[in-house]
Each structure stands twice: as C-alpha cells, then as structure tokens.
Write a protein that holds these residues in place. Sequence first.
Motif, PDB file in Angstrom:
ATOM      1  N   GLY A  51      42.626 -39.193  60.233  1.00  0.00           N
ATOM      2  CA  GLY A  51      43.031 -39.731  62.102  1.00  0.00           C
ATOM      3  C   GLY A  51      43.930 -38.133  62.464  1.00  0.00           C
ATOM      4  O   GLY A  51      44.264 -38.368  63.632  1.00  0.00           O
ATOM      5  N   TYR A  52      44.294 -37.655  61.530  1.00  0.00           N
ATOM      6  CA  TYR A  52      44.184 -35.746  62.828  1.00  0.00           C
ATOM      7  C   TYR A  52      44.063 -35.136  63.101  1.00  0.00           C
ATOM      8  O   TYR A  52      43.509 -34.035  63.747  1.00  0.00           O
ATOM      9  CB  TYR A  52      45.551 -35.053  61.461  1.00  0.00           C
ATOM     10  CG  TYR A  52      47.103 -35.706  61.719  1.00  0.00           C
ATOM     11  CD1 TYR A  52      48.001 -35.798  62.668  1.00  0.00           C
ATOM     12  CD2 TYR A  52      47.611 -36.793  60.658  1.00  0.00           C
ATOM     13  CE1 TYR A  52      48.999 -36.890  62.429  1.00  0.00           C
ATOM     14  CE2 TYR A  52      48.140 -37.482  60.600  1.00  0.00           C
ATOM     15  CZ  TYR A  52      49.419 -37.343  61.124  1.00  0.00           C
ATOM     16  OH  TYR A  52      50.594 -38.244  61.229  1.00  0.00           O
ATOM     17  N   VAL A  53      42.560 -35.282  62.036  1.00  0.00           N
ATOM     18  CA  VAL A  53      41.458 -34.412  62.522  1.00  0.00           C
ATOM     19  C   VAL A  53      40.025 -34.389  62.854  1.00  0.00           C
ATOM     20  O   VAL A  53      40.090 -35.642  62.065  1.00  0.00           O
ATOM     21  CB  VAL A  53      41.558 -32.866  61.537  1.00  0.00           C
ATOM     22  CG1 VAL A  53      42.253 -32.169  61.842  1.00  0.00           C
ATOM     23  CG2 VAL A  53      40.925 -33.775  60.713  1.00  0.00           C
ATOM     24  N   ALA A  54      38.792 -34.472  62.747  1.00  0.00           N
ATOM     25  CA  ALA A  54      37.595 -34.863  63.517  1.00  0.00           C
ATOM     26  C   ALA A  54      36.812 -35.090  62.448  1.00  0.00           C
ATOM     27  O   ALA A  54      36.571 -36.543  61.670  1.00  0.00           O
ATOM     28  CB  ALA A  54      36.911 -34.579  64.469  1.00  0.00           C
ATOM     29  N   SER A  55      37.238 -34.872  60.776  1.00  0.00           N
ATOM     30  CA  SER A  55      36.611 -33.985  60.204  1.00  0.00           C
ATOM     31  C   SER A  55      37.184 -35.322  58.687  1.00  0.00           C
ATOM     32  O   SER A  55      36.445 -35.387  57.870  1.00  0.00           O
ATOM     33  CB  SER A  55      36.579 -32.801  59.432  1.00  0.00           C
ATOM     34  OG  SER A  55      37.718 -32.571  59.597  1.00  0.00           O
TER      35      SER A  55
END
Length: 172
Positions: A51-55
Amino acid sequence: LGYDIWEGTSMASPHVAGLAVLLMDYYRAFDIYQIRDTILTFVDKLPQFDGYVASDGRVNAWWAISSLLTPTGLVATSEGPQSAELRWTDKATGEAGYIIERKAAGEASFTEIHKSTVGYTDGTANYTDTGVTAGKTYTYRVRAYNSIGESPGYSNEASVTVPLKKKSGGGG
C-alpha cells in the motif's frame, strides 16, 4: 567521520533509474512500458511496503535482469522415426514458458511449432517434437517469454536428422 542514514524516494529513485538503464541495455527491444513492468513485477514483496509503493516490494535487480535470460545449450537428438527430442538449459527466473521454432533442411526461415505455458526453473528443460518426418534434417531454436516480452535472443541452433527406423539399443 559520521554517516547519515537517508531514506525515501530520494534514495530509491537512483536505484530504480539504474536498474532501468541496465534493463534497457539488456532488453534492447523492450519499450519503456515493458521496462517499467519488469521493474514492478520482479521485486521482493515485503509486507511493510504493501500500500505504500506501486510494486508492494523492493527492487531486485538480479531477478529483473534474469527474468528472461536467453536459453543456452540446446541439443537435439532422435532415437526413432517419429520424434526429435530437445534439451536446453533454463537460465530465466521469470519466464512463463518457451517458444520453440523449427525449420527443415532447405527451408529459408523458422516456424513456431510450440509455445509452452509452463516455465522451467533453473535446470534442464525439454520438449519432444512429434511433427517430424523420418529421413529429414531439422534445425531448432528456443526463446523464453512471459507476459512482458521475450528473451533478447534465441538459444544456439541445434540440428538433428530423424532416422528412418528406431535406433537399436546395442547390447550383446
């Protein structure tokens, strides 16, 4: 001398940009979207990034670069008039499968004869071609693929002449 610990996008950006350049050099036929997809797909998934980075993960340069390494060591053999057996070394870490191409002696170009949907992981991969004719010579080549693209090249080419009858087992 003291060292500061830095984090965040200021530190992540150079790593991702560096990986993008490495991928662009190895996968020269890839467009920018395929490079992006490779970076986002082949990461180390970590719960703290969910939920913090796209990957949802941290970049993994080795996994991204090796995801579609070109197969090596292709060997073609035939023990009888109805098939040719292929073996090669699987180098890719993120393939969905392999594209196998064949051409008969005298033909100008290769034709795709098989596209596997199951990849092989670090080892020997194989395929049996039952669409052969006894007495003919065939040349094969193999390429890895996944949903993002194909390996940058083909394996070595391997040729075999399919015998007119089953080879005897020797013995005495």
